[in-house]
Design a protein around this motif. Structure first.
Motif, PDB file in Angstrom:
ATOM      1  N   PRO A 225       0.808  -1.225   0.000  1.00 45.16           N
ATOM      2  CA  PRO A 225       0.000   0.000   0.000  1.00 45.16           C
ATOM      3  C   PRO A 225       0.835   1.266   0.000  1.00 45.16           C
ATOM      4  N   LEU A 226       2.071   1.191   0.546  1.00 38.54           N
ATOM      5  CA  LEU A 226       2.952   2.357   0.509  1.00 38.54           C
ATOM      6  C   LEU A 226       3.346   2.692  -0.925  1.00 38.54           C
ATOM      7  N   ALA A 227       3.747   1.661  -1.682  1.00 41.17           N
ATOM      8  CA  ALA A 227       4.105   1.879  -3.085  1.00 41.17           C
ATOM      9  C   ALA A 227       2.901   2.345  -3.881  1.00 41.17           C
ATOM     10  N   ALA A 228       1.730   1.792  -3.560  1.00 38.61           N
ATOM     11  CA  ALA A 228       0.513   2.212  -4.266  1.00 38.61           C
ATOM     12  C   ALA A 228       0.171   3.658  -3.953  1.00 38.61           C
ATOM     13  N   ALA A 229       0.422   4.097  -2.713  1.00 36.53           N
ATOM     14  CA  ALA A 229       0.152   5.497  -2.352  1.00 36.53           C
ATOM     15  C   ALA A 229       1.071   6.428  -3.126  1.00 36.53           C
ATOM     16  N   VAL A 230       2.336   6.037  -3.249  1.00 42.42           N
ATOM     17  CA  VAL A 230       3.279   6.876  -4.005  1.00 42.42           C
ATOM     18  C   VAL A 230       2.866   6.922  -5.476  1.00 42.42           C
ATOM     19  N   LEU A 231       2.482   5.759  -6.029  1.00 39.04           N
ATOM     20  CA  LEU A 231       2.038   5.728  -7.419  1.00 39.04           C
ATOM     21  C   LEU A 231       0.796   6.571  -7.626  1.00 39.04           C
ATOM     22  N   ALA A 232      -0.132   6.514  -6.654  1.00 43.25           N
ATOM     23  CA  ALA A 232      -1.363   7.288  -6.773  1.00 43.25           C
ATOM     24  C   ALA A 232      -1.060   8.776  -6.716  1.00 43.25           C
ATOM     25  N   PHE A 233      -0.092   9.163  -5.864  1.00 40.23           N
ATOM     26  CA  PHE A 233       0.266  10.570  -5.766  1.00 40.23           C
ATOM     27  C   PHE A 233       0.906  11.056  -7.052  1.00 40.23           C
TER      28      PHE A 233
ATOM     29  N   LEU B  68      -2.053   5.447   2.290  1.00 45.44           N
ATOM     30  CA  LEU B  68      -1.126   5.644   3.405  1.00 45.44           C
ATOM     31  C   LEU B  68      -1.765   5.239   4.722  1.00 45.44           C
ATOM     32  N   LEU B  69      -3.060   5.500   4.857  1.00 45.55           N
ATOM     33  CA  LEU B  69      -3.773   5.079   6.060  1.00 45.55           C
ATOM     34  C   LEU B  69      -3.782   3.562   6.171  1.00 45.55           C
ATOM     35  N   TRP B  70      -3.972   2.886   5.056  1.00 50.52           N
ATOM     36  CA  TRP B  70      -3.944   1.420   5.058  1.00 50.52           C
ATOM     37  C   TRP B  70      -2.553   0.902   5.413  1.00 50.52           C
ATOM     38  N   THR B  71      -1.523   1.576   4.884  1.00 50.25           N
ATOM     39  CA  THR B  71      -0.145   1.203   5.247  1.00 50.25           C
ATOM     40  C   THR B  71       0.067   1.325   6.753  1.00 50.25           C
ATOM     41  N   ALA B  72      -0.368   2.473   7.305  1.00 56.89           N
ATOM     42  CA  ALA B  72      -0.157   2.701   8.737  1.00 56.89           C
ATOM     43  C   ALA B  72      -0.901   1.659   9.566  1.00 56.89           C
TER      44      ALA B  72
END
Lengths: 207, 101
Positions: A17-25, A119-123
């Motif tokens: 999910p961290l990589a997905a958050a960066v990709l989404a950003f 990012l919330l899912w990552t946390a």
């Protein structure tokens, strides 16, 4: 079969999910369906692997990057972690699938929503996999910092007021959490972050 | 614990109380965040004061935790200031108002 059991699935649960958050950003407001679907599928895959590992071999502990417990981060997966991870994955998948049509007419809110939600899912995943109290504190901070911009998405001064109120309460409570675990460090004479094994040493001294 | 460490711990406890009092009493958002910063620094002082395994040498690992805590405090303070500036720009308020029921 042995490869399936030796791969550390916990790292995938935090990194995906961290990589997905960066990709989404990075990819901005023009969103396609593949990013949430791919994230959900990858997280489910890692969860199935981790469930198999824990059911067959007991609780798993993995030192991220090969660096050990005092300075490095340990990921610890046991039955309770698995229950919470499956719960979060289930509701998170439904939220992700619902959010796409919800934000269809507001692309700038969608551009803000997806990195924050991932990012919330990552946390949350990192919180369930945290091995000691210091990591719990850090992941709780991550959770707060990821959730507050989601509150401001409601818009206007009301959303901002709610977000500021949430942040004030969260910072107050986090100071108390910090104070408590530092006192518990001193009491258990561990001098490093007490994990669940060293915290059991506190029990004979109480009462 | 040596007298020096005890003095630091008592100071940290006092600072925590002062910060908590300031947080509860003041209405203005900037004063609230200053009080929260004082509470955070009190916690770091506590950790640095008790960071030893035997009486001769100090332990570097709790110092790394204090640095992590400082980074977290700075980023949350910056975040709070950005939110407060945005609130001031949108509504001209520097105090949180009560909810209208």
């Amino acid at each position: 079969m042995s490869l399936w059991q030796t791969v550390p699935w916990e790292t995938g649960l935090v990194m995906i999910p961290l990589a997905a958050a960066v990709l989404a950003f990075v990819s901005g407001p023009h969103h396609r369906l593949w990013l949430p679907l791919l994230t959900i599928a990858a997280i489910a895959f890692c969860l199935i692997g981790l469930t198999g590992q824990v059911l067959m071999h007991g609780p798993q502990r993995h030192a991220v990057g090969g660096w050990g417990a005092p300075l490095g981060v340990d990921l610890y997966a046991d039955g309770l972690s698995l229950v919470m991870l499956w719960l979060t994955a289930g509701s998170g998948s439904l939220i992700s699938l619902y959010a796409r049509p919800y934000f269809r007419h507001e692309p700038d809110k969608a551009a803000a929503f997806w990195p924050l939600w991932l990012l919330l899912w990552t946390a949350l995943n990192a919180l369930y996999l945290a091995a000691d109290i210091f990591n719990l504190y850090v992941t709780l901070e991550l959770l707060t910092l990821a959730a507050i911009p989601l509150v401001t998405l409601a818009g206007g001064a009301a959303g901002l007021t709610a977000a500021i109120r949430y942040l004030l309460f969260a910072l107050l409570v986090h100071s108390y959490i910090c104070w408590a675990w530092r006192c518990s460090m001193a009491a258990s004479a561990a001098w490093i972050s007490p994990s669940s094994e060293t915290c059991s040493r506190l029990r004979p001294q109480l009462g | 614990m040596s007298h020096q460490a005890l003095l630091f711990c008592l100071t940290a406890a006092g600072m925590f109380g002062i910060g908590l009092f300031g947080f509860l009493v003041h209405d203005h958002l900037l004063r609230k965040i200053l009080a929260l910063n004082i509470m955070g620094i009190a916690v770091f002082l506590l950790l640095v004061a008790i960071a030893r395994r035997d009486p001769m040498t100090t332990d570097p690992i709790p110092h790394a935790m204090v640095l992590t805590g400082i980074v977290i405090a700075v980023s949350t303070t910056a975040y709070f200031l950005a939110l407060t500036r945005r609130l001031f720009r949108e509504s001209g308020a520097t105090r949180l108002t009560e909810d209208e029921q």
